[in-house]
Design a protein around this motif. Sequence first.
Motif: not given
Lengths: 340, 344
Positions: B188-190, B29-32, B23-24, B86-87
């Motif tokens: 659960v909401a991340l 969620h805007g993050k790499r 899921r992550i 890159k992340f």
Amino acid sequence: MTDGPLAWQGEAPVVGAAYAEGGAVLAFAFGDGLLRLVGVADGATRDVTVHEDAAILGLVVDGAGFLTGGDDGRMMHVTAAGEVLALASFPGKWVAAVAAHTGEGLRAAAVAKEVHLFDAKGVRAVLAHAATVEAIAFNPKGKRLAAAHYDGVSLWWTAAPAKGQAQTPKRLAWKGGHRMVSWSPDGDYVLTATQENDLHGWRVADGKDMRMSGYPVKVRSLAWTQKPPYLATSGAEAVTCWPFAGSGPMGRPPLQIPGPRDDRLVTQVASHGREPVVAAGFADGSIVLCDLRDKRTVLAREAVEGEDARISALAFAPDGRSLAWGAESGACGLLRAGGQ
Amino acid sequence: MSQVPVTVLTGYLGAGKTTLLNRILTEPHGKRYAVIVNEFGEQGIDGKLVVGADEEIFETNNGCLCCTVRGDLIRIIEGLMRRKNKFDAILVETTGLAMPAPVAQTFFVDQEVRERTRLDSIVTVVDARHYLDSVAREKEPAEQVAFADVILLNKTDLVAPETVDEIERRIRAVNAVATIHRTTRCDVALDRVLDQGSFDLERALTIEPHLLHDHDLGGGHEHDHDHGHDHHHDHGHHGHAHPAHDQEIGSIALRTGEPLDGKRTLAWISALARDQGADILRMKGILNFQGEPKRFVFQGVHMTLDGEPTQPWGENERRESVLVFIGRKLDKAALEQGLKSCIA
């Protein structure tokens, strides 16, 4: 300050620099898998993507070209003209370190707990260890290979094993993590940089231990001068050089040559091939040249702004006439003797 | 230097870590994320920056016996930093059998890792089907719960509601401060899992320990955690013959409204970390020092301690010191006595 015409900006941190072809061609390796080849005479550059969408983890000179290892699990040879040859692939793993010995025609790759030793015909041996190999180095004659790992170093013979004979390495034991490894130019000592911010050394003949401590951070860069032999190190505010002439460094204080500021750490060192001169790069991007004979220093590059200014690669040309530098910001360049 | 946030994901085998991981990796969620997994090629993890780790415990020679770090993580994080830009964040998945302490300590003990990353939170996925069995048998499940900042009590649809209540009570007995979310498929909401700032001293304004006592279960226990569905605690479960603390791990909370002497208090906490750090898994606290307009916040993992004055107390705020210790063989009377001796 500008770095002049012989400076470039890469897209990722510079992870290594090396000269090949007797100093005619220089390579910078980057964290995005790119190798930038530079003609030292004319400053002409050529970019080659060596590790696709991956980071280069190791760069060394390999014959007339270069050898690289990447986090894509590949070991590559790049000629001075920029041709790329894939030598080995370990899918799903990292080639954490590479080493080459041109005289013996040997190459080695550290891949997890194994070292893969190659000769011109292919794989010569796969050397297994109990822990992940963090660094490898051939001795000056290319007859032995040192592999650093948790709890010490394993010393292997590089000769092709007799059929069916498994080789047991000589173990140089010292508790803790060992992150770098280097042989003294005479091959008499093996040195490691440890997880505990110090250096550990062994006299190869009898395994006698030596410990060199007092660094505020981990030592990340080691360089040997020839005559007299000193081991120059990063990891302190001063350029710290341990004397290896005669009976070695035990009980003798290191030469400590202050940098331009007393609150910036040395992050990289490189040795002039001929003179007892060491170049040191600092966390603020400054570079100094130090003459170990009189401890005089010359500022070769001024500090720059930015948190990623730190010098992350440094190499002298074999003739000592030019110095290649790279920074974590991706900036890199070439400094020539006598300015310019 | 900008620090990359790190989320550590623990949980027993089959608890549902991979579900959460995926899921992550896939939800917006805007993050790499760069993901460090315990076994490379583990089934069903998609994503570009997935790195396999082989757990290697390094003892550090600094004279502190319990001070172990993960050598493999140090190496991988150093390597990943070469791919800067890159992340934005790192997720570390540990094996079901991994002890969380060396993972957490890596982010406090290794200087370069500490410089370049910051531990955001430890997230533990608990398998509702197997927790009660495994916690009685093995050491790891209770330790993973003890270290957690966020706990997903997962697969709650596969067991009876009373069992879920019982598990939650047992989790609370081990760890009185973690946020518990009841989930079925890690649903659960991340934003309740990522970017929690659990180790960020600046963000710690209050600590609300959920202390359960066998005889006043439910009374005064606030249900401010996110269960996602209605539930009720079964108050008829008092007489259970289970150990009060799983694997002898428990939480102790101390409070006092009396202002503390800063110097004495810090000396006391340092001595606790030094002398009992092997048994104290985690501790945190917000302290009200005499004559100090700011709250002093500290947190520790075994013998590593971190603390600083942070936000000022509000004008009408009740200035209170709250300390929570999670560990083995904790002596509540001695801790209370210790705190008392720090009152200004």
